[in-house]
Design a protein around this motif. Structure first.
Motif, PDB file in Angstrom:
ATOM      1  N   PHE A  74      27.065  25.908  46.722  1.00 57.52           N
ATOM      2  CA  PHE A  74      28.013  26.433  47.724  1.00 57.52           C
ATOM      3  C   PHE A  74      27.586  27.855  47.793  1.00 57.52           C
ATOM      4  O   PHE A  74      28.315  28.853  47.598  1.00 57.52           O
ATOM      5  N   THR A  75      26.429  28.229  48.367  1.00 55.42           N
ATOM      6  CA  THR A  75      25.848  29.536  48.402  1.00 55.42           C
ATOM      7  C   THR A  75      26.880  30.610  48.763  1.00 55.42           C
ATOM      8  O   THR A  75      27.717  30.278  49.987  1.00 55.42           O
ATOM      9  N   GLY A  76      27.283  31.856  48.176  1.00 54.23           N
ATOM     10  CA  GLY A  76      28.158  32.694  49.018  1.00 54.23           C
ATOM     11  C   GLY A  76      29.479  32.444  48.470  1.00 54.23           C
ATOM     12  O   GLY A  76      30.208  33.300  48.683  1.00 54.23           O
ATOM     13  N   GLU A  77      29.782  31.216  47.852  1.00 50.85           N
ATOM     14  CA  GLU A  77      31.331  31.128  47.534  1.00 50.85           C
ATOM     15  C   GLU A  77      31.582  31.629  45.997  1.00 50.85           C
ATOM     16  O   GLU A  77      30.766  31.857  45.165  1.00 50.85           O
ATOM     17  N   THR A  78      33.014  31.614  45.664  1.00 51.15           N
ATOM     18  CA  THR A  78      33.170  31.985  44.434  1.00 51.15           C
ATOM     19  C   THR A  78      34.446  30.923  44.039  1.00 51.15           C
ATOM     20  O   THR A  78      35.476  30.546  44.718  1.00 51.15           O
ATOM     21  N   SER A  79      34.186  30.399  42.557  1.00 53.00           N
ATOM     22  CA  SER A  79      35.165  29.483  42.318  1.00 53.00           C
ATOM     23  C   SER A  79      36.334  30.229  41.615  1.00 53.00           C
ATOM     24  O   SER A  79      36.142  31.274  41.249  1.00 53.00           O
ATOM     25  N   VAL A  80      37.499  29.519  41.145  1.00 56.85           N
ATOM     26  CA  VAL A  80      38.496  30.035  40.845  1.00 56.85           C
ATOM     27  C   VAL A  80      38.349  30.251  39.296  1.00 56.85           C
ATOM     28  O   VAL A  80      38.833  31.282  38.696  1.00 56.85           O
ATOM     29  N   SER A  81      37.436  29.561  38.449  1.00 56.83           N
ATOM     30  CA  SER A  81      37.342  29.646  37.204  1.00 56.83           C
ATOM     31  C   SER A  81      36.405  30.974  36.954  1.00 56.83           C
ATOM     32  O   SER A  81      36.497  31.634  36.055  1.00 56.83           O
ATOM     33  N   MET A  82      35.616  31.306  38.148  1.00 59.84           N
ATOM     34  CA  MET A  82      34.808  32.660  38.066  1.00 59.84           C
ATOM     35  C   MET A  82      35.916  33.849  37.982  1.00 59.84           C
ATOM     36  O   MET A  82      35.792  34.977  37.416  1.00 59.84           O
ATOM     37  N   LEU A  83      36.840  33.667  39.003  1.00 59.46           N
ATOM     38  CA  LEU A  83      37.962  34.684  39.128  1.00 59.46           C
ATOM     39  C   LEU A  83      38.441  34.696  37.779  1.00 59.46           C
ATOM     40  O   LEU A  83      39.041  35.993  37.372  1.00 59.46           O
ATOM     41  N   GLN A  84      38.822  33.718  37.051  1.00 54.57           N
ATOM     42  CA  GLN A  84      39.870  33.722  35.775  1.00 54.57           C
ATOM     43  C   GLN A  84      38.858  34.700  34.713  1.00 54.57           C
ATOM     44  O   GLN A  84      39.420  35.296  33.813  1.00 54.57           O
ATOM     45  N   ASP A  85      37.656  34.792  34.821  1.00 53.87           N
ATOM     46  CA  ASP A  85      36.725  35.376  34.046  1.00 53.87           C
ATOM     47  C   ASP A  85      36.992  37.064  34.026  1.00 53.87           C
ATOM     48  O   ASP A  85      36.548  37.643  33.359  1.00 53.87           O
ATOM     49  N   PHE A  86      37.610  37.381  34.956  1.00 56.52           N
ATOM     50  CA  PHE A  86      37.817  38.704  35.597  1.00 56.52           C
ATOM     51  C   PHE A  86      39.552  39.169  35.557  1.00 56.52           C
ATOM     52  O   PHE A  86      39.904  40.019  36.126  1.00 56.52           O
ATOM     53  N   ALA A  87      40.167  38.521  34.654  1.00 55.11           N
ATOM     54  CA  ALA A  87      41.710  38.815  34.769  1.00 55.11           C
ATOM     55  C   ALA A  87      42.335  38.945  36.078  1.00 55.11           C
ATOM     56  O   ALA A  87      43.054  39.619  36.079  1.00 55.11           O
ATOM     57  N   VAL A  88      41.705  38.211  36.953  1.00 58.15           N
ATOM     58  CA  VAL A  88      42.513  38.022  38.218  1.00 58.15           C
ATOM     59  C   VAL A  88      44.178  37.319  38.151  1.00 58.15           C
ATOM     60  O   VAL A  88      43.925  36.098  37.364  1.00 58.15           O
ATOM     61  N   ASP A  89      44.905  37.472  38.673  1.00 58.53           N
ATOM     62  CA  ASP A  89      46.160  36.833  38.596  1.00 58.53           C
ATOM     63  C   ASP A  89      46.370  36.343  39.705  1.00 58.53           C
ATOM     64  O   ASP A  89      47.290  35.228  39.996  1.00 58.53           O
ATOM     65  N   TYR A  90      46.162  36.884  41.162  1.00 56.29           N
ATOM     66  CA  TYR A  90      46.512  36.254  42.275  1.00 56.29           C
ATOM     67  C   TYR A  90      45.470  36.279  43.192  1.00 56.29           C
ATOM     68  O   TYR A  90      44.288  36.617  43.069  1.00 56.29           O
ATOM     69  N   VAL A  91      45.606  35.284  44.214  1.00 53.42           N
ATOM     70  CA  VAL A  91      44.613  35.101  45.092  1.00 53.42           C
ATOM     71  C   VAL A  91      45.124  35.048  46.421  1.00 53.42           C
ATOM     72  O   VAL A  91      46.069  34.120  46.815  1.00 53.42           O
ATOM     73  N   LEU A  92      44.449  35.782  47.475  1.00 51.30           N
ATOM     74  CA  LEU A  92      44.935  35.618  48.917  1.00 51.30           C
ATOM     75  C   LEU A  92      44.401  34.416  49.492  1.00 51.30           C
ATOM     76  O   LEU A  92      43.242  33.818  49.123  1.00 51.30           O
ATOM     77  N   VAL A  93      45.093  33.427  50.027  1.00 53.35           N
ATOM     78  CA  VAL A  93      44.708  32.324  50.767  1.00 53.35           C
ATOM     79  C   VAL A  93      45.371  32.152  52.077  1.00 53.35           C
ATOM     80  O   VAL A  93      46.341  32.381  52.369  1.00 53.35           O
TER      81      VAL A  93
END
Ligand code: PGA
Length: 250
Positions: A74-93
């Motif tokens: 999925f070129t150019g996309e970012t998974s939720v687990s990748m975001l977890q690696d950076f202490a992300v708490d919220y995601v706009l959707v």
């Protein structure tokens, strides 16, 4: 019920490493002195830096987007687990720019919301009507349909862990904010729609307003009983404006 206010800055595709460092250093000292939850949302390449810059502060980190897929081609996309690696708490959707410019339908938004919840991050689910829809008098229907598509997939109970942002499309980036009364009317209708399914969820869910929020109009918006904070675009890039909004929330 008292709901803690949230003031979230959506930086969109703006900023540089140096401008972001300045913004965070201006915000860090202020955020601690107020009761609201402050959130900042940089573009993905800056998440790692911002996460470090926020270390030890009460400010939380949001990503602007996530894929509903877990991994793969999925070129150019970012998974939720990748975001977890950076202490992300919220995601706009479901931001209207993603709906309008990148073809995200209510179904895609629902799938993304489910993926974010599965990763134990908090979705900030954006809803809102276009000017044409408002003029047709179908604002409440449009907003509730956007929400109900998510309810159908994840269930109403999941809204315990979802923040809603009502952002009329005609007010985003136009300088033309909804009046506090116009916003309150929709926030109340959206809350009632959820409360009809589950009273506790309806009463507890936080509903932010977004669309040309600035320090000069935020206090009036926050005085409304169903407005629990703001999702701020342009004004979140200016420390003084953003701090003014945080202060007006108390
Ligand atoms: P704006 O954007 O404050 O610049 O209108 C709000 C948003 O898009 O979240």
């Amino acid at each position: 019920m008292t709901r803690q206010k949230i003031i979230a800055g959506n930086w969109k595709m703006n900023g540089s490493l140096s401008s972001i460092e300045k913004l965070i250093s201006g915000l860090r000292s202020v955020a601690e002195n107020f009761d609201s939850q402050v959130i900042v949302s940089p573009s993905h390449p800056y998440l790692s830096n911002v996460s470090q810059l926020l270390s030890g502060s009460s400010i939380k980190l949001a990503a602007q987007n996530a894929s509903h897929e877990t991994s793969g081609a999925f070129t150019g996309e970012t998974s939720v687990s990748m975001l977890q690696d950076f202490a992300v708490d919220y995601v706009l959707v479901g931001h209207s720019e993603r709906r309008a410019l990148y073809g995200e339908t209510d179904d895609v938004v629902a799938k993304k919301t489910a993926a974010i919840l599965s990763g134990e991050l908090t979705p900030i689910l954006c809803i809102g009507e276009t000017l044409e829809e408002r003029q047709k008098g179908i604002t409440v229907d449009v907003c509730n349909t956007q929400i109900n598509t998510v309810v159908e997939l994840v269930g109403v109970e999941a809204f315990k862990n979802i923040v809603i942002a009502y952002e009329p499309v005609w007010a985003i980036g136009t300088g033309l904010s909804a009046t506090a009364e116009q916003a309150q009317e929709i926030h109340k209708a959206v809350r009632n729609n959820l409360a009809a399914l589950n009273a506790d969820i309806g009463n507890g869910v936080k509903i932010l307003y977004g669309g040309s929020v600035k320090a000069s109009n935020s206090a009036d918006l926050f005085a409304m009983p169903d407005i629990d904070g703001a999702l701020v675009g342009g004004a979140s890039l200016d420390v003084d404006e953003f701090v003014g909004i945080i202060k007006s929330a108390g």
